[in-house]
Design a protein around this motif. Structure first.
Motif, PDB file in Angstrom:
ATOM      1  N   GLY A 196      -5.153  -3.890   1.404  1.00  0.00           N
ATOM      2  CA  GLY A 196      -4.863  -4.168   2.806  1.00  0.00           C
ATOM      3  C   GLY A 196      -4.038  -3.078   3.465  1.00  0.00           C
ATOM      4  N   LEU A 197      -3.278  -2.362   2.662  1.00  0.00           N
ATOM      5  CA  LEU A 197      -2.453  -1.259   3.161  1.00  0.00           C
ATOM      6  C   LEU A 197      -3.169   0.090   3.048  1.00  0.00           C
ATOM      7  CD1 LEU A 197       0.915  -2.393   1.554  1.00  0.00           C
ATOM      8  CD2 LEU A 197       0.338  -2.447   3.990  1.00  0.00           C
ATOM      9  N   ASN A 198      -4.463   0.050   2.676  1.00  0.00           N
ATOM     10  CA  ASN A 198      -5.272   1.257   2.493  1.00  0.00           C
ATOM     11  C   ASN A 198      -4.677   2.179   1.433  1.00  0.00           C
ATOM     12  OD1 ASN A 198      -7.579   2.802   3.011  1.00  0.00           O
ATOM     13  ND2 ASN A 198      -6.452   4.134   4.421  1.00  0.00           N
ATOM     14  N   LEU A 199      -4.185   1.573   0.361  1.00  0.00           N
ATOM     15  CA  LEU A 199      -3.591   2.318  -0.745  1.00  0.00           C
ATOM     16  C   LEU A 199      -4.461   2.126  -1.978  1.00  0.00           C
ATOM     17  CD1 LEU A 199      -1.065   3.943  -1.698  1.00  0.00           C
ATOM     18  CD2 LEU A 199      -0.024   1.755  -2.261  1.00  0.00           C
ATOM     19  N   ARG A 200      -4.932   3.206  -2.538  1.00  0.00           N
ATOM     20  CA  ARG A 200      -5.756   3.170  -3.746  1.00  0.00           C
ATOM     21  C   ARG A 200      -4.834   2.993  -4.963  1.00  0.00           C
ATOM     22  NH1 ARG A 200      -7.498   8.201  -3.618  1.00  0.00           N
ATOM     23  NH2 ARG A 200      -9.127   7.707  -2.113  1.00  0.00           N
ATOM     24  N   MET A 201      -5.250   2.169  -5.911  1.00  0.00           N
ATOM     25  CA  MET A 201      -4.499   2.008  -7.163  1.00  0.00           C
ATOM     26  C   MET A 201      -5.324   2.568  -8.301  1.00  0.00           C
ATOM     27  SD  MET A 201      -2.590  -1.664  -6.757  1.00  0.00           S
ATOM     28  CE  MET A 201      -2.742  -1.888  -8.478  1.00  0.00           C
ATOM     29  N   GLN A 202      -4.628   3.205  -9.256  1.00  0.00           N
ATOM     30  CA  GLN A 202      -5.327   3.857 -10.354  1.00  0.00           C
ATOM     31  C   GLN A 202      -4.464   3.775 -11.608  1.00  0.00           C
ATOM     32  OE1 GLN A 202      -5.365   8.218  -9.961  1.00  0.00           O
ATOM     33  NE2 GLN A 202      -7.575   8.096 -10.284  1.00  0.00           N
ATOM     34  N   GLN A 203      -5.075   3.386 -12.714  1.00  0.00           N
ATOM     35  CA  GLN A 203      -4.382   3.409 -14.003  1.00  0.00           C
ATOM     36  C   GLN A 203      -4.323   4.861 -14.460  1.00  0.00           C
ATOM     37  OE1 GLN A 203      -3.308   0.537 -15.955  1.00  0.00           O
ATOM     38  NE2 GLN A 203      -3.617  -0.522 -14.016  1.00  0.00           N
ATOM     39  N   ASP A 204      -3.167   5.302 -14.972  1.00  0.00           N
ATOM     40  CA  ASP A 204      -3.010   6.693 -15.390  1.00  0.00           C
ATOM     41  C   ASP A 204      -2.103   6.765 -16.607  1.00  0.00           C
ATOM     42  OD1 ASP A 204      -2.557   9.395 -15.715  1.00  0.00           O
ATOM     43  OD2 ASP A 204      -2.091   9.766 -13.608  1.00  0.00           O
ATOM     44  N   ARG A 217      -0.534   5.615  -8.724  1.00  0.00           N
ATOM     45  CA  ARG A 217      -0.940   5.718 -10.127  1.00  0.00           C
ATOM     46  C   ARG A 217       0.041   4.920 -10.966  1.00  0.00           C
ATOM     47  NH1 ARG A 217      -0.536  11.773 -10.272  1.00  0.00           N
ATOM     48  NH2 ARG A 217      -0.323  11.396 -12.497  1.00  0.00           N
ATOM     49  N   VAL A 218      -0.495   4.068 -11.845  1.00  0.00           N
ATOM     50  CA  VAL A 218       0.328   3.152 -12.640  1.00  0.00           C
ATOM     51  C   VAL A 218       0.077   3.392 -14.119  1.00  0.00           C
ATOM     52  CG1 VAL A 218       0.843   0.727 -13.081  1.00  0.00           C
ATOM     53  CG2 VAL A 218       0.179   1.449 -10.791  1.00  0.00           C
ATOM     54  N   ASN A 219       1.150   3.393 -14.897  1.00  0.00           N
ATOM     55  CA  ASN A 219       1.061   3.594 -16.335  1.00  0.00           C
ATOM     56  C   ASN A 219       0.537   2.314 -16.999  1.00  0.00           C
ATOM     57  OD1 ASN A 219       1.417   4.177 -19.039  1.00  0.00           O
ATOM     58  ND2 ASN A 219       3.388   5.193 -18.726  1.00  0.00           N
ATOM     59  N   PRO A 220      -0.663   2.358 -17.611  1.00  0.00           N
ATOM     60  CA  PRO A 220      -1.247   1.160 -18.216  1.00  0.00           C
ATOM     61  C   PRO A 220      -0.620   0.779 -19.553  1.00  0.00           C
ATOM     62  CG  PRO A 220      -2.685   3.032 -18.597  1.00  0.00           C
ATOM     63  CD  PRO A 220      -1.548   3.517 -17.724  1.00  0.00           C
TER      64      PRO A 220
END
Length: 178
Positions: free
Chosen positions: A43-51, A71-74
């Motif tokens: 909704g905030l136009n922010l892409r999320m990605q596991q990194d 980018r989020v640490n999985p």
């Protein structure tokens, strides 16, 4: 106790952070628990990605003219990932510069931007109305069960309950003595 101008300015910044978090949840949260952070990010136009290459860090916010990426640490626990995502949403919503957070930046002794992001994360992950409603309607008082219901760590739930004056330091001391 009289506050300095600097202390007052910091408190005002933190209050603004909490207001922005409430606005974000008012607009983007569907009311279900745990709060759907990917939907809020979308909704905030922010892409999320596991990194997995974040090497000990929790998350990294990378700004782009078209669409920024969180980018989020999985490798981290689900609860830690959720806090890192909410913390990253805060940096995005509050207009902080590109931000990478290491594990110890999630403590309350961090810089002002991280303090704002921590408060924002608590507000988004555990909206006040939802916390009070779950406690009242479900008669749920166990901190671990509340934490599970909201998808956060027991520590984060303790901090939130304290911030809402629903638990005291004495309550915490008694529960840890058991």
């Amino acid at each position: 106790m009289k506050r300095s101008r600097q202390q007052t300015a910091v408190l005002l910044q933190l209050e603004q952070s909490a207001r922005v978090a409430r606005q974000v949840t008012d607009i983007h949260w569907d009311g279900n628990l745990p709060v759907d952070l990917p939907a809020i990010a979308q909704g905030l136009n922010l892409r999320m990605q596991q990194d997995g290459s974040l090497a000990g860090g929790d998350a990294c916010l990378v700004y782009d003219a078209e669409r920024s990426t969180l980018r989020v640490n999985p490798v981290n626990s689900r609860q830690r990932q959720r806090f890192a995502i909410a913390h990253g949403l805060a940096h995005h919503c509050l207009g902080h510069p590109s931000h990478a957070d290491a594990p110890d930046s999630f403590n309350m002794g961090a810089d002002i931007a991280s303090l704002e992001a921590n408060l924002f994360a608590l507000e988004v992950l555990m909206p006040e109305l939802a916390v009070r409603q779950v406690i009242r309607q479900e008669d749920l008082y166990d901190v671990s069960e509340l934490a599970q219901r909201f998808g956060v760590s027991a520590t984060a739930m303790h901090v939130r309950l304290q911030s809402l004056d629903l638990i005291t330091q004495q309550d915490l001391d008694c529960s840890s003595a058991r």
